[in-house]
Write a protein that holds these residues in place. Sequence first.
Motif, short mmCIF file in Angstrom:
data_model
loop_
_atom_site.label_atom_id
_atom_site.label_comp_id
_atom_site.label_asym_id
_atom_site.label_seq_id
_atom_site.Cartn_x
_atom_site.Cartn_y
_atom_site.Cartn_z
N PHE A 1 11.87 -3.51 -5.85
CA PHE A 1 10.24 -3.62 -5.88
C PHE A 1 9.73 -3.00 -4.61
O PHE A 1 8.64 -2.44 -4.67
N ALA A 2 10.45 -3.16 -3.60
CA ALA A 2 9.77 -2.57 -2.22
C ALA A 2 9.77 -1.20 -2.32
O ALA A 2 8.78 -0.51 -1.95
N GLY A 3 10.90 -0.41 -2.81
CA GLY A 3 10.79 1.00 -3.26
C GLY A 3 9.36 1.35 -4.19
O GLY A 3 8.79 2.33 -3.89
N ALA A 4 9.31 0.51 -5.20
CA ALA A 4 8.25 0.90 -6.23
C ALA A 4 6.76 0.76 -5.48
O ALA A 4 6.04 1.47 -5.66
N PHE A 5 6.67 -0.35 -4.60
CA PHE A 5 5.50 -0.42 -3.69
C PHE A 5 5.21 0.66 -2.87
O PHE A 5 4.20 1.11 -2.75
N TRP A 6 6.58 1.07 -2.14
CA TRP A 6 6.26 2.21 -1.10
C TRP A 6 5.62 3.37 -1.75
O TRP A 6 4.89 3.93 -1.45
N ARG A 7 6.36 3.72 -2.87
CA ARG A 7 6.15 4.95 -3.75
C ARG A 7 4.78 4.86 -4.29
O ARG A 7 3.89 5.78 -4.39
N GLY A 8 4.33 3.50 -4.67
CA GLY A 8 3.00 3.67 -5.34
C GLY A 8 1.73 3.71 -4.47
O GLY A 8 0.98 4.29 -4.54
N ARG A 9 2.24 2.99 -3.22
CA ARG A 9 1.11 3.09 -2.00
C ARG A 9 1.08 4.60 -1.67
O ARG A 9 -0.10 5.08 -1.25
N ARG A 10 2.23 5.27 -1.39
CA ARG A 10 2.18 6.53 -1.16
C ARG A 10 1.36 7.45 -1.88
O ARG A 10 0.73 8.56 -1.75
N TRP A 11 1.70 7.47 -3.30
CA TRP A 11 0.77 8.05 -4.37
C TRP A 11 -0.71 7.62 -4.07
O TRP A 11 -1.49 8.69 -4.40
N TRP A 12 -1.01 6.37 -4.17
CA TRP A 12 -2.46 5.99 -4.17
C TRP A 12 -3.02 6.73 -2.94
O TRP A 12 -4.37 6.96 -3.11
N ARG A 13 -2.41 6.84 -1.86
CA ARG A 13 -3.24 7.34 -0.75
C ARG A 13 -3.15 8.67 -0.84
O ARG A 13 -4.16 9.43 -0.19
N SER A 14 -2.36 9.38 -1.44
CA SER A 14 -2.28 10.90 -1.56
C SER A 14 -3.37 11.40 -2.39
O SER A 14 -3.73 12.60 -2.48
N THR A 15 -3.75 10.45 -3.36
CA THR A 15 -4.65 10.89 -4.56
C THR A 15 -6.08 10.45 -4.25
O THR A 15 -6.81 10.49 -5.20
N SER A 16 -6.37 9.74 -3.24
CA SER A 16 -7.53 9.09 -2.77
C SER A 16 -8.64 10.20 -2.67
O SER A 16 -9.65 9.73 -3.27
#
Length: 144
Positions: A103-118
């Motif tokens: 879940f930590a890995g999913a959160f990290w990659r999700g946050r990374r994706w969210w910031r890169s596509t903002s």
Amino acid sequence: MRLRDTTVVFLCAFLGLIVLLMPLPVFDGPYEDLREGEVDWTCSMPLLSLAPPVVELAEVREAVADAYTTARNTGQRYVPPPSPHPLCGGLARTQVTLALLAFAGAFWRGRRWWRSTSDVRAEKRFKRLHESVENPQGRSRILG
């Protein structure tokens, strides 16, 4: 092979959920002086069995002896008695730890994706706003 961030987020979250909710049936072999197939070892869901009660092996041995006696007396085949495995607690804690890491890995990659596509999302909102201002006839009118 390069996976998209959203795919990695889904895979990590799915694996974390599976590890958290599914007990692993790995206890088929012998344990101490109980042979393979003498006891039907069980484990409950890892999330619910972080601190299971202590399994008294003396009671399990008595249940096995009673099952053998019953099988001999009735002439039916041996039915192993069910019992929780003594190592279920350690396995459950390991599974919960692995699920939290997933879940930590999913959160990290999700946050990374969210910031890169903002910036892409902001440009789409900006474009939609300007299209609605430039073309007022394109808007739907609810009240008239």
